[in-house]
Design a protein around this motif. Structure first.
Motif, PDB file in Angstrom:
ATOM      1  N   ARG A 151      -9.026   7.673   1.447  1.00 61.96           N
ATOM      2  CA  ARG A 151      -9.431   6.027   1.107  1.00 61.96           C
ATOM      3  C   ARG A 151      -8.383   4.806   1.210  1.00 61.96           C
ATOM      4  N   LEU A 152      -7.343   4.888   0.293  1.00 58.56           N
ATOM      5  CA  LEU A 152      -6.357   4.265   1.084  1.00 58.56           C
ATOM      6  C   LEU A 152      -5.616   4.118   2.455  1.00 58.56           C
ATOM      7  N   LEU A 153      -5.539   5.119   2.798  1.00 64.77           N
ATOM      8  CA  LEU A 153      -5.315   4.716   4.203  1.00 64.77           C
ATOM      9  C   LEU A 153      -6.792   4.641   5.737  1.00 64.77           C
ATOM     10  N   SER A 154      -7.493   4.880   4.866  1.00 59.08           N
ATOM     11  CA  SER A 154      -8.512   3.850   5.931  1.00 59.08           C
ATOM     12  C   SER A 154      -8.605   2.837   5.652  1.00 59.08           C
ATOM     13  N   ARG A 155      -8.178   2.396   4.722  1.00 58.17           N
ATOM     14  CA  ARG A 155      -8.161   0.958   3.896  1.00 58.17           C
ATOM     15  C   ARG A 155      -7.517  -0.303   4.930  1.00 58.17           C
ATOM     16  N   SER A 184       0.798  -1.180  -0.129  1.00 52.50           N
ATOM     17  CA  SER A 184      -0.270   0.479   0.213  1.00 52.50           C
ATOM     18  C   SER A 184       1.187   1.204   0.322  1.00 52.50           C
ATOM     19  N   ASP A 185       2.323   1.092   0.986  1.00 49.25           N
ATOM     20  CA  ASP A 185       2.795   2.219   1.017  1.00 49.25           C
ATOM     21  C   ASP A 185       3.135   2.497  -1.034  1.00 49.25           C
ATOM     22  N   VAL A 186       3.963   1.663  -2.274  1.00 51.93           N
ATOM     23  CA  VAL A 186       4.404   1.969  -2.994  1.00 51.93           C
ATOM     24  C   VAL A 186       3.075   2.227  -4.132  1.00 51.93           C
ATOM     25  N   VAL A 187       2.171   1.944  -3.666  1.00 51.58           N
ATOM     26  CA  VAL A 187       0.403   2.523  -4.695  1.00 51.58           C
ATOM     27  C   VAL A 187       0.193   3.439  -4.372  1.00 51.58           C
ATOM     28  N   GLU A 188       0.759   3.499  -2.364  1.00 47.90           N
ATOM     29  CA  GLU A 188       0.352   5.188  -2.399  1.00 47.90           C
ATOM     30  C   GLU A 188       1.551   6.410  -2.707  1.00 47.90           C
ATOM     31  N   ALA A 189       3.115   6.468  -3.187  1.00 46.10           N
ATOM     32  CA  ALA A 189       3.715   6.678  -3.629  1.00 46.10           C
ATOM     33  C   ALA A 189       3.372   6.736  -4.706  1.00 46.10           C
ATOM     34  N   LEU A 226      -6.182   0.944   7.886  1.00 44.76           N
ATOM     35  CA  LEU A 226      -6.508   0.758   9.358  1.00 44.76           C
ATOM     36  C   LEU A 226      -6.824  -0.708   9.543  1.00 44.76           C
ATOM     37  N   VAL A 227      -7.811  -0.209   8.131  1.00 50.75           N
ATOM     38  CA  VAL A 227      -8.810  -1.795   8.923  1.00 50.75           C
ATOM     39  C   VAL A 227      -7.299  -3.016   8.148  1.00 50.75           C
ATOM     40  N   GLU A 228      -6.585  -3.387   7.685  1.00 54.55           N
ATOM     41  CA  GLU A 228      -5.794  -4.202   7.361  1.00 54.55           C
ATOM     42  C   GLU A 228      -4.463  -4.607   8.927  1.00 54.55           C
ATOM     43  N   TRP A 229      -4.332  -3.452   8.911  1.00 55.78           N
ATOM     44  CA  TRP A 229      -3.746  -3.263   9.921  1.00 55.78           C
ATOM     45  C   TRP A 229      -3.835  -3.565  12.059  1.00 55.78           C
ATOM     46  N   ASP A 230      -5.425  -3.519  11.858  1.00 54.13           N
ATOM     47  CA  ASP A 230      -6.545  -3.465  12.461  1.00 54.13           C
ATOM     48  C   ASP A 230      -7.055  -5.456  12.894  1.00 54.13           C
ATOM     49  N   ALA A 231      -6.817  -5.392  11.554  1.00 52.65           N
ATOM     50  CA  ALA A 231      -7.061  -7.500  11.488  1.00 52.65           C
ATOM     51  C   ALA A 231      -6.130  -7.897  11.937  1.00 52.65           C
ATOM     52  N   GLU A 232      -4.983  -7.221  11.185  1.00 53.32           N
ATOM     53  CA  GLU A 232      -3.203  -7.947  11.429  1.00 53.32           C
ATOM     54  C   GLU A 232      -2.843  -8.056  12.750  1.00 53.32           C
ATOM     55  N   TRP A 233      -2.704  -7.139  13.648  1.00 54.06           N
ATOM     56  CA  TRP A 233      -2.824  -6.965  15.377  1.00 54.06           C
ATOM     57  C   TRP A 233      -4.332  -7.607  15.735  1.00 54.06           C
ATOM     58  N   LYS A 234      -4.695  -8.217  15.119  1.00 51.75           N
ATOM     59  CA  LYS A 234      -5.889  -8.906  16.437  1.00 51.75           C
ATOM     60  C   LYS A 234      -5.647 -10.447  16.032  1.00 51.75           C
ATOM     61  N   ARG A 235      -4.683 -10.681  15.316  1.00 45.22           N
ATOM     62  CA  ARG A 235      -3.875 -12.055  14.238  1.00 45.22           C
ATOM     63  C   ARG A 235      -2.659 -12.327  14.784  1.00 45.22           C
ATOM     64  N   VAL A 236      -1.904 -10.853  15.817  1.00 43.35           N
ATOM     65  CA  VAL A 236      -0.954 -10.805  15.831  1.00 43.35           C
ATOM     66  C   VAL A 236      -0.316 -10.831  17.938  1.00 43.35           C
ATOM     67  N   GLY A 237      -1.653 -10.140  18.129  1.00 44.64           N
ATOM     68  CA  GLY A 237      -1.674  -9.358  19.719  1.00 44.64           C
ATOM     69  C   GLY A 237      -1.650 -10.407  20.383  1.00 44.64           C
ATOM     70  N   PRO A 238      -2.424 -11.508  19.886  1.00 47.10           N
ATOM     71  CA  PRO A 238      -2.215 -12.644  21.023  1.00 47.10           C
ATOM     72  C   PRO A 238      -1.046 -13.595  21.434  1.00 47.10           C
ATOM     73  N   GLN A 239      -0.325 -13.615  20.711  1.00 42.21           N
ATOM     74  CA  GLN A 239       0.853 -14.353  20.267  1.00 42.21           C
ATOM     75  C   GLN A 239       2.165 -13.516  21.126  1.00 42.21           C
ATOM     76  N   TRP A 240       2.213 -12.556  20.538  1.00 41.23           N
ATOM     77  CA  TRP A 240       2.603 -11.678  21.709  1.00 41.23           C
ATOM     78  C   TRP A 240       2.598 -11.778  22.675  1.00 41.23           C
ATOM     79  N   ARG A 241       1.217 -11.541  22.917  1.00 38.26           N
ATOM     80  CA  ARG A 241       0.518 -11.537  24.625  1.00 38.26           C
ATOM     81  C   ARG A 241       1.099 -13.655  25.276  1.00 38.26           C
TER      82      ARG A 241
END
Length: 200
Positions: free
Chosen positions: A172-176, A26-31, A178-193
């Motif tokens: 719109r790209l930023l909103s998308r 998404s960073d490449v797309v934004e650039a 943030l949704v991806e980051w939230d989904a990834e955090w829900k997946r990775v967060g429990p592993q960190w705990r």
């Protein structure tokens, strides 16, 4: 007393274009969106502004060519005409004038004259090829200012609209993202705990 130095944030230019572990697709797309937006804004604004200026320049030149000045005679006393109270007030009144074209045809029409002009006063009016009354064409200096102003207005307006469109796409790209980051955090967060012994 010891002075505490605050670390300065270092700005990394063009980081979206460089290969690094933190860069996402998404960073490449934004650039690319940012680059395309600026190119379209500058190029599109310049081209459309220039086209609008040239079109207006040709139109004003045609008006100057088609119109020519003739001397008309005032057929009524302007001082007896009530002033116009609506529209653009330039201190003049509408009065009837008469003129004769080169082919011998007499014309009458109303035009703006000084309010103290009397019957028989000679005034200059502008007519087209058929002898009909037309507005006085812009002088070369007035036309140049109008052409430049139109070009700048159209060019800057076009560029602004393109930049606004690019900004909306990035939002719109930023909103998308943030949704991806939230989904990834829900997946990775429990592993960190789990790694930290269930704390946090």
């Amino acid at each position: 007393m010891a002075r505490t130095r605050r670390a300065k944030a270092t700005r990394v230019w063009f980081w979206r274009w460089r290969h690094n572990a933190l860069r996402r697709h998404s960073d490449v797309v934004e650039a690319r969106i940012v680059l395309a937006t600026w190119i379209l804004a500058l190029l599109g604004g310049t081209l459309l502004g220039q086209a609008a200026a040239e079109g207006l320049d040709h139109s004003l030149a045609d008006r100057r060519t088609a119109a020519h000045a003739v001397t008309a005679v005032l057929t009524e006393d302007a001082s007896k005409i009530p002033p116009v109270t609506t529209g653009f007030d330039d201190g003049k009144v509408w009065a009837k004038v008469r003129w004769t074209t080169t082919d011998g045809v007499t014309h009458t029409a109303r035009t703006k004259v000084d309010p103290d002009a009397s019957t028989g006063t000679r005034v200059t009016v502008w007519v087209d090829g058929s002898g009909a009354l037309v507005a006085e064409p812009a002088t070369a200096t007035e036309a140049e200012l109008e052409v430049v102003g139109t070009g700048l207005f159209v060019g800057s307006g076009t560029g602004s609209m393109v930049l606004a469109g690019g900004w909306l796409v990035r939002r719109r790209l930023l909103s998308r993202r943030l949704v991806e980051w939230d989904a990834e955090w829900k997946r990775v967060g429990p592993q960190w705990r789990d790694l930290s012994g269930g704390k946090g």
